[in-house]
Scaffold this motif. Sequence first.
Motif, short mmCIF file in Angstrom:
data_model
loop_
_atom_site.label_atom_id
_atom_site.label_comp_id
_atom_site.label_asym_id
_atom_site.label_seq_id
_atom_site.Cartn_x
_atom_site.Cartn_y
_atom_site.Cartn_z
N THR A 179 33.01 10.81 33.41
CA THR A 179 32.01 11.56 34.18
C THR A 179 31.55 10.80 35.41
OG1 THR A 179 30.26 10.75 32.70
CG2 THR A 179 31.22 12.91 32.20
N ARG A 180 31.46 9.48 35.31
CA ARG A 180 31.09 8.70 36.50
C ARG A 180 32.15 8.84 37.58
NH1 ARG A 180 29.09 5.23 32.51
NH2 ARG A 180 30.98 3.97 32.44
N PHE A 181 33.41 8.80 37.18
CA PHE A 181 34.49 8.96 38.17
C PHE A 181 34.52 10.39 38.70
CE2 PHE A 181 39.25 7.78 38.96
CZ PHE A 181 39.00 7.73 40.32
N ALA A 182 34.32 11.37 37.83
CA ALA A 182 34.30 12.76 38.29
C ALA A 182 33.15 13.00 39.27
CB ALA A 182 34.18 13.69 37.09
N ASP A 183 32.01 12.40 39.01
CA ASP A 183 30.88 12.54 39.94
C ASP A 183 31.23 11.97 41.32
OD1 ASP A 183 29.31 13.72 38.01
OD2 ASP A 183 28.30 11.86 37.43
N LEU A 184 31.91 10.82 41.32
CA LEU A 184 32.32 10.23 42.59
C LEU A 184 33.30 11.14 43.32
CD1 LEU A 184 32.37 7.76 44.53
CD2 LEU A 184 34.34 6.93 43.21
N ILE A 185 34.26 11.70 42.60
CA ILE A 185 35.24 12.59 43.22
C ILE A 185 34.54 13.81 43.82
CG2 ILE A 185 37.13 14.19 42.68
CD1 ILE A 185 38.16 12.00 40.73
N CYS A 186 33.56 14.34 43.14
CA CYS A 186 32.82 15.49 43.68
C CYS A 186 32.06 15.09 44.94
CB CYS A 186 31.85 16.02 42.63
SG CYS A 186 32.65 16.85 41.23
N ASP A 187 31.55 13.87 44.97
CA ASP A 187 30.85 13.40 46.17
C ASP A 187 31.82 13.25 47.34
OD1 ASP A 187 28.45 13.31 44.83
OD2 ASP A 187 28.57 11.15 44.38
N VAL A 188 33.00 12.70 47.05
CA VAL A 188 33.95 12.37 48.10
C VAL A 188 34.71 13.61 48.59
CG1 VAL A 188 36.07 11.07 48.62
CG2 VAL A 188 34.22 9.98 47.33
N PHE A 189 35.04 14.53 47.66
CA PHE A 189 35.91 15.66 48.00
C PHE A 189 35.19 17.00 47.95
CE2 PHE A 189 38.93 12.38 46.82
CZ PHE A 189 39.95 12.56 47.74
N GLY A 190 33.88 16.98 47.86
CA GLY A 190 33.13 18.23 47.79
C GLY A 190 33.20 19.02 49.07
N ALA A 191 32.38 20.05 49.17
CA ALA A 191 32.43 20.97 50.31
C ALA A 191 32.23 20.27 51.64
CB ALA A 191 31.38 22.07 50.12
N ASP A 192 31.46 19.18 51.64
CA ASP A 192 31.20 18.45 52.87
C ASP A 192 31.98 17.14 52.95
OD1 ASP A 192 29.32 20.38 53.66
OD2 ASP A 192 27.77 19.42 52.43
N GLY A 193 32.95 16.96 52.04
CA GLY A 193 33.70 15.72 51.99
C GLY A 193 35.10 15.85 52.54
N ILE A 194 36.00 15.03 52.04
CA ILE A 194 37.40 15.05 52.46
C ILE A 194 38.01 16.40 52.08
CG2 ILE A 194 39.68 14.00 52.19
CD1 ILE A 194 38.26 11.38 51.45
N ARG A 195 38.50 17.13 53.07
CA ARG A 195 39.03 18.46 52.82
C ARG A 195 40.54 18.37 52.56
NH1 ARG A 195 35.72 22.50 53.70
NH2 ARG A 195 37.43 23.98 54.06
N SER A 196 40.86 17.79 51.43
CA SER A 196 42.27 17.64 51.10
C SER A 196 42.44 17.72 49.59
CB SER A 196 42.81 16.30 51.65
OG SER A 196 44.23 16.29 51.58
N VAL A 197 43.66 17.45 49.13
CA VAL A 197 44.01 17.56 47.72
C VAL A 197 44.92 16.40 47.36
CG1 VAL A 197 43.84 20.09 47.72
CG2 VAL A 197 46.05 18.99 48.20
N CYS A 198 45.24 16.28 46.09
CA CYS A 198 46.19 15.27 45.64
C CYS A 198 47.60 15.81 45.76
CB CYS A 198 45.90 14.90 44.19
SG CYS A 198 46.93 13.56 43.53
#
Length: 640
Positions: A179-198
Motif C-alpha cells: 500500500t505504501r508503494f501503491a500510494d506513491l504510484i498514485c502520487d507520481v502517476f495520478g491525474a496531475d502526474g506523469i501521463r504515461s504507462v508501463c
Amino acid sequence: MTFTTDRALRTTVAPAVPSTGRLRPLGLDEVRITGGYWAGRQRVNAAATLPHIEHWLEREGWLPNFDLAAAGTLPEGRRGREFSDSEVYKFLEAAAWQLGRDDDPALEERFRSVVARVVAAQEADGYLNTNFGRPGQGERWSDLEWGHELYCAGHLFQAAVARVRTRPDAGDGLLGVATRFADLICDVFGADGIRSVCGHAEVETALVELGRVTGEARYIEQARLFVERRGTGVLRDIEWGRSYYQDDIPVREAEVLRGHAVRANYLASGAVDVATETGDAGLLGALERQWANTVARRTYLTGGQGSHHQDEAFGDDFELPPDRAYSETCAGVASVQFSWRMLLARGGSGYADLVERTLFNVVATSPSADGTAFYYANTLHRRTPGEPADPDTVSPRAESSLRAPWFEVTCCPPNVARTLASLDSYLATASDDGVQLQQFAPARVATALTDGQEVELTVTTAYPSDGRVEVVVGRDASAPWTLSLRVPDWAAGATLTVDGETTEVAPGYAEVRRAFRAGDTVVLDLPVAPRFVRADPRIDAVRGSVAVQRGPVVQALESVDLPDGWPDVADVVVDTAVAPRDEDGRVVVRLCRRRVADAGWPYGAGAPVEAEAAVDVPLVAYHDWAERGPSTMRVWIPES
C-alpha cells in the motif's frame, strides 16, 4: 479443510474478486480439488516446484538483491534482469495461495523470511525496486518502455492480495509494503502526474485487486487512468512498433489482441477489472469483441497465443504456424486470467472452454512431471531432437529445446506455480440463482447462495481420462436453486442423467433446477473419445493436415513412438479413413511412412512419393511430450 459459508464474515479467497458481475468466483475456502489430474499437479507444485523456484531465486542473486538494497550497497553486486524483482513477488504469491490450501509451517516460515527481506529493502517514501533510483542506476521512472518498475510493483501487489485473502491476520508487513508503494504510484502517476504507462502491462489488474481488498478507491482510479492512457502514444516508438506494448490504439478502439502476447492479455485482464469496478459497459464490450476475435483468428489449437519469436507477439489473423509457435507459457497464464475475468463479468461457457483448453495444453505442458524443469515457449512441431538441459545451468529464454530448470528470463516457472496453487478457485462460480461447475476435477464445494442457503457438492470424476462427471448434493435445500454444468464446445452428444432419466444436452450449460435433497445425484457424460480436428482453411501452415484431440487434451505424435526404421515424424501421413481410438490408455492412429525422393529443384512436377504399409501408432498427450528424452514431435499430421 474447513469451509466457511457466512459471506458476512469472510472475503472470497481467490485471485480475482470483482464487486459486481454476472458470476462470483468460489475461492479456496469454498472449493477443494481432492484428486485426479490437477491434484497430482498441485502436489508436485507444492513439494517440488516452490522449493525449486526459491532455490534458484537465492542462487541467482535475485533474492539477495533485496539484501543489497537494504544494506545500501546497490548497484554493486546486483544480479538478474531489470524485472528480476517480480519473480520474487510471484514466488510469494504462489506460496501464499499454497498456504491458503494447506497449513505448512515450514513454508510459512520461509514465506515470512522472504517478506522480511522485501520489507527491509523498501525506501522511506514507499518506492521499492532494486534496479533504479540509486547512484549508479537509472533514475526512477526513466525507462517506462523497458524498465518494468510498475510491472514489478504489480506483482508485489498481487502477492500482498494473496496473503491478505489467505492469512488476513498474518501481520508480516507485506500489505503495508504494497500500500505504501501503491500510494506513491498514485502520487507520481495520478491525474496531475506523469501521463504515461508501463511498457509491460500488469500493474492495472494488480491495482484493482489491491483496491478491492483494501477498499481504497484511489487504486482503482489509478488503474483506470493507466488503461485510458494506453494506446495514445505515451511510450516511445520501437522497431516493432507501439503495438508491441499496446500503445498504438486505445483499448476501447482495438478489434483484436496484438503485440506482445503476455502484455496484451495482462492489459485486457486489467481493463476488465476496471470496467467491472466502474460500471463501464462500453469498455467491457470492447474487450468482449477483442476476446472473440483473438480466439477466432489468433489462437492455437492448444489455446496457446503468440506466433512471433522475435517480439513474443501475436501474428496477423490466421498466422499460426505450428513449427514457429511461440505460445509462451506466460501468455497462456495471462490468457486464463483474461478469460476468467470475462466469464465472471459476462457469463458464457466459451470463456471457460478456453480456460480449460489453455490449462490442459499450455499451463500443464510447461512443467516437467517432477516439477523442476519448464518450457518457456511451447512449439507444436519439433523438427529436430532437442538437447537435454543441464539441470545446474541457466538456459536462454526460448532456446531450450527441452524443458530447462531456469532461464535468464524466468517469468514462466513462478507464473505456473501461482496458477496451480490457486487453481481450486477456477473450478466453480455462483450466481443469485445457483452454482456453476466450470472445470471438472474431483472436488468438494461448499458455499452459501445469496438467499443464505448453504450448498454442498461432491464431484467425482476421472476427467479428462473419462467423461463421466458425477455430482452429489450434500444438503437439503429450503428453496429451488440451479446447478449448472458446463458442456464444452467439442462435446456434441453429451448426456445428462437426473433421477434415472437421461437426456442429450448441447454445448453450453446443462442445468438442473429444483429444491435439492441430500443425496440427489446429477451425472454429466461427456464424449471424450479421440477425434480428428481440422483447421480453418485460412491457416495456411496446416492446410491438408489434421490433429487429434481427446476430450480437452490435444494429442501429439512423438518420434519415440514410431516403429523401428521410421526415423522422424516428418516422414509420415495419417489415414483419416480410420478413426483414432483408445487402446491400452493411449490414443492410436493409423499412419503410413512416406518416402519422398529428393529432386534437384523442389518446385517441378512433384517428387516421386511412395507410401509403405499402414501401421497403428500411439500418440501422447501433448502436455506429456518430451518426458522420454530427446525426440521430434508434431501436433498437425498430413493426411494421406
